[in-house]
Structures are given as structure tokens and as C-alpha cells.
Write a protein that holds these residues in place. Structure first.
Motif, PDB file in Angstrom:
ATOM      1  N   ASP A 105      -5.329  21.046  11.686  1.00 61.73           N
ATOM      2  CA  ASP A 105      -4.717  22.332  12.005  1.00 61.73           C
ATOM      3  C   ASP A 105      -4.436  22.358  13.500  1.00 61.73           C
ATOM      4  OD1 ASP A 105      -4.545  23.685   9.553  1.00 61.73           O
ATOM      5  OD2 ASP A 105      -6.658  24.219   9.615  1.00 61.73           O
TER       6      ASP A 105
ATOM      7  N   ARG B  65      -0.423  26.118  12.958  1.00 60.84           N
ATOM      8  CA  ARG B  65      -1.005  27.443  12.793  1.00 60.84           C
ATOM      9  C   ARG B  65      -0.583  28.258  14.015  1.00 60.84           C
ATOM     10  NH1 ARG B  65      -5.106  27.369   9.044  1.00 60.84           N
ATOM     11  NH2 ARG B  65      -4.620  29.573   8.979  1.00 60.84           N
TER      12      ARG B  65
ATOM     13  N   ASP C 201      -2.517  33.921  10.477  1.00 58.62           N
ATOM     14  CA  ASP C 201      -2.928  32.765  11.273  1.00 58.62           C
ATOM     15  C   ASP C 201      -3.683  33.219  12.515  1.00 58.62           C
ATOM     16  OD1 ASP C 201      -1.877  30.853   9.598  1.00 58.62           O
ATOM     17  OD2 ASP C 201      -0.307  30.178  10.985  1.00 58.62           O
TER      18      ASP C 201
END
Length: 172
Positions: free
Chosen positions: A14, A47, A125
Motif C-alpha cells: 500500500d 492509497r 483511504d
């Protein structure tokens, strides 16, 4: 954000990022190198973590989601990050222009920025990022470990690779 379906067995990195962040632009070389090294074994997932100090970051995050929907998410992210100063100066018209340059439906980008169809994704997010301790960008999470690249990119690619190698070896 990811341009391809989730791959079974792929390790997820991520990348908490914001498209008006010069540090995120510097991180692109590391992300390209990791993508080249691991290929399909590592899924890079963008993200969103727009920072308040950057007035166009929230719109840029929404635009990145529209680019994903139109099939060119990472290509769009890299194009915008490569021209951070222009985003600073021109804002939303620049985001729509980049979409057109990449052959995306610029009119649809403009509509998406007006109707806010991607706001919930960006908000989710950002909330998740805050919940796990993200305070700046870029921040990476791999195998449950958070690495803060906003302070320094030094040694970060090596650290991500070290964790990825260990986790991939455990999967075999």
C-alpha cells in the motif's frame, strides 16, 4: 488503486500518497524499481492521503480514481506527479488536461470532479490512513509494517525489498 484485478498470492504494497507532494514524486523511481524487480508478485496499491497544505490534492486524488476507472490509473498518477509544480499553479484544469493527454475522456474527468463520485473512496483511504498512523506522504505498508517515506526516501526501497523477499519466501 490498482490497474489490474487482485492477483491471488501477490504481496500487497500500500502506497499512501498525494499527487501534489514532491516527496511522492521522488518516490516514483523506487516504485518503478520495485515493480520491475517483483513484477506480478507485488501488487502496488495507491492509497489516497491528501494533505490540507496542498489545495489541489483532494481533487487530484479523485482524478486518480477516475483514471483508474478509465483504465490508466498509475500512468495518470505518474504523469501528474511528474508535473507537481504545474498542479500547484493550475489546479483542476491541469488535472483534466493531463487526462486528455493520456487519451482518457477529459470531459468525464471534469464531470467526475464536479459531481464528486469518487469522494467516498478518497475519504475512506484518508480515514484508514489516519487510523493506522499515517501522518505524511509517502508512507508504505507491506506485511503489516508501516514505513514513513515522508521524512526520508533513503534506504526505503531496500527496506521494502527486504520485507517483500522475506514474505514471498514464507509463501513458497
Amino acid at each position: 488503486m490498482n490497474d489490474s484485478p487482485v492477483r491471488t498470492g501477490a504481496l500487497v504494497l500500500d502506497v499512501w500518497c498525494e499527487l501534489q507532494c514532491p516527496d511522492c514524486r521522488r518516490a516514483l523511481d523506487d516504485l518503478r524499481a520495485l515493480r520491475a524487480r517483483y513484477g506480478d508478485r507485488l501488487e502496488l496499491r495507491l492509497r489516497h492521503f491528501p494533505l490540507e497544505k496542498h489545495k489541489h490534492a483532494f481533487a487530484a486524488a479523485q482524478a486518480a480514481e477516475e483514471a483508474l476507472e478509465q483504465g490508466k490509473g498509475w500512468e495518470y498518477v505518474e504523469a501528474v506527479l511528474g508535473r507537481v509544480e504545474e498542479l500547484d499553479r493550475r489546479g483542476e484544469p491541469f488535472l483534466v488536461e493531463v487526462a486528455g493527454e493520456l487519451g482518457l475522456d477529459a470531459e468525464e474527468f471534469d464531470t467526475a470532479l464536479i459531481d464528486g463520485r469518487h469522494i467516498l473512496i478518497v475519504d475512506a483511504d484518508q480515514a484508514e490512513g489516519k487510523a493506522i498512523g499515517v501522518t505524511g506522504t509517502p508512507t508504505y505498508v507491506i506485511g503489516g509494517e508501516r514505513l514513513d517515506g515522508g521524512k526520508s526516501q533513503e534506504g526505503l526501497r531496500a527496506r521494502v525489498a527486504e520485507i517483500a523477499d522475506r514474505l514471498l519466501a514464507e509463501q513458497e
